[in-house]
Design a protein around this motif. Structure first.
Motif, PDB file in Angstrom:
ATOM      1  N   LYS A 130       0.883  -1.164   0.000  1.00 52.68           N
ATOM      2  CA  LYS A 130       0.000   0.000   0.000  1.00 52.68           C
ATOM      3  C   LYS A 130       0.918   1.210   0.000  1.00 52.68           C
ATOM      4  O   LYS A 130       1.655   1.427   0.954  1.00 52.68           O
ATOM      5  CB  LYS A 130      -0.893   0.024   1.234  1.00 52.68           C
ATOM      6  CG  LYS A 130      -1.852  -1.127   1.318  1.00 52.68           C
ATOM      7  CD  LYS A 130      -2.677  -1.043   2.580  1.00 52.68           C
ATOM      8  CE  LYS A 130      -3.589  -2.243   2.701  1.00 52.68           C
ATOM      9  NZ  LYS A 130      -4.425  -2.167   3.886  1.00 52.68           N
ATOM     10  N   GLU A 158      -6.104   7.480  -1.422  1.00 49.91           N
ATOM     11  CA  GLU A 158      -6.520   6.190  -0.873  1.00 49.91           C
ATOM     12  C   GLU A 158      -8.040   6.080  -0.807  1.00 49.91           C
ATOM     13  O   GLU A 158      -8.615   5.026  -1.085  1.00 49.91           O
ATOM     14  CB  GLU A 158      -5.923   6.006   0.523  1.00 49.91           C
ATOM     15  CG  GLU A 158      -6.228   4.666   1.138  1.00 49.91           C
ATOM     16  CD  GLU A 158      -5.535   4.463   2.468  1.00 49.91           C
ATOM     17  OE1 GLU A 158      -5.765   3.404   3.066  1.00 49.91           O
ATOM     18  OE2 GLU A 158      -4.775   5.348   2.908  1.00 49.91           O
ATOM     19  N   GLU A 169      -2.542  -0.122  -4.265  1.00 51.67           N
ATOM     20  CA  GLU A 169      -2.633  -1.153  -3.237  1.00 51.67           C
ATOM     21  C   GLU A 169      -2.674  -2.513  -3.933  1.00 51.67           C
ATOM     22  O   GLU A 169      -3.522  -2.737  -4.803  1.00 51.67           O
ATOM     23  CB  GLU A 169      -3.904  -0.935  -2.415  1.00 51.67           C
ATOM     24  CG  GLU A 169      -4.161  -1.961  -1.359  1.00 51.67           C
ATOM     25  CD  GLU A 169      -5.439  -1.654  -0.600  1.00 51.67           C
ATOM     26  OE1 GLU A 169      -6.195  -2.599  -0.357  1.00 51.67           O
ATOM     27  OE2 GLU A 169      -5.687  -0.478  -0.269  1.00 51.67           O
ATOM     28  N   TYR A 177      -2.137   6.414  -5.679  1.00 54.75           N
ATOM     29  CA  TYR A 177      -2.144   5.427  -4.605  1.00 54.75           C
ATOM     30  C   TYR A 177      -2.350   4.063  -5.229  1.00 54.75           C
ATOM     31  O   TYR A 177      -3.265   3.862  -6.032  1.00 54.75           O
ATOM     32  CB  TYR A 177      -3.276   5.730  -3.617  1.00 54.75           C
ATOM     33  CG  TYR A 177      -3.500   4.638  -2.600  1.00 54.75           C
ATOM     34  CD1 TYR A 177      -2.680   4.521  -1.489  1.00 54.75           C
ATOM     35  CD2 TYR A 177      -4.526   3.723  -2.754  1.00 54.75           C
ATOM     36  CE1 TYR A 177      -2.874   3.531  -0.556  1.00 54.75           C
ATOM     37  CE2 TYR A 177      -4.733   2.727  -1.835  1.00 54.75           C
ATOM     38  CZ  TYR A 177      -3.907   2.630  -0.730  1.00 54.75           C
ATOM     39  OH  TYR A 177      -4.114   1.635   0.185  1.00 54.75           O
TER      40      TYR A 177
END
Length: 99
Positions: free
Chosen positions: A2, A54, A83, A81
């Motif tokens: 992340k 996020e 992940e 972002y």
């Protein structure tokens, strides 16, 4: 993994920054795929999310992750972002026996 990745850096060509990001992601995926699988799991599944922040990250297929990074670069995002979570797949053999 992340992490928030910059897509533009001062004194660096943004194309090279994006190439370095893609390389890091490919390297991470290769490292995760080479880890020992738990008993009964035939392969790894990757759950990916990507967005500017996020909170705004949306699910992306692992095979579409690189093209999504290219789209973000084309739209001039300053950062993104990403992940990536590796999970073992469920045993496919048991599903075939159940049918």
């Amino acid at each position: 993994m992340k992490k928030i990745f910059p897509l533009e850096e001062e004194n660096k060509n943004s194309d090279r920054v994006v190439d370095a990001l893609k390389h890091e992601i490919r390297k991470y995926l290769k490292r995760e795929r080479n880890k020992k699988l738990p008993e009964g799991a035939p392969f790894w599944i990757f759950e990916c999310r990507m967005g500017q922040k996020e909170e705004s990250a949306q699910e992306v297929l692992v095979q579409d992750l690189i093209s999504t990074i290219d789209k973000a670069h084309a739209e001039k995002w300053g950062e993104c972002y990403i992940e990536i979570i590796a999970k073992p797949a469920k045993n496919l053999k048991n599903k075939e026996e159940a049918q």
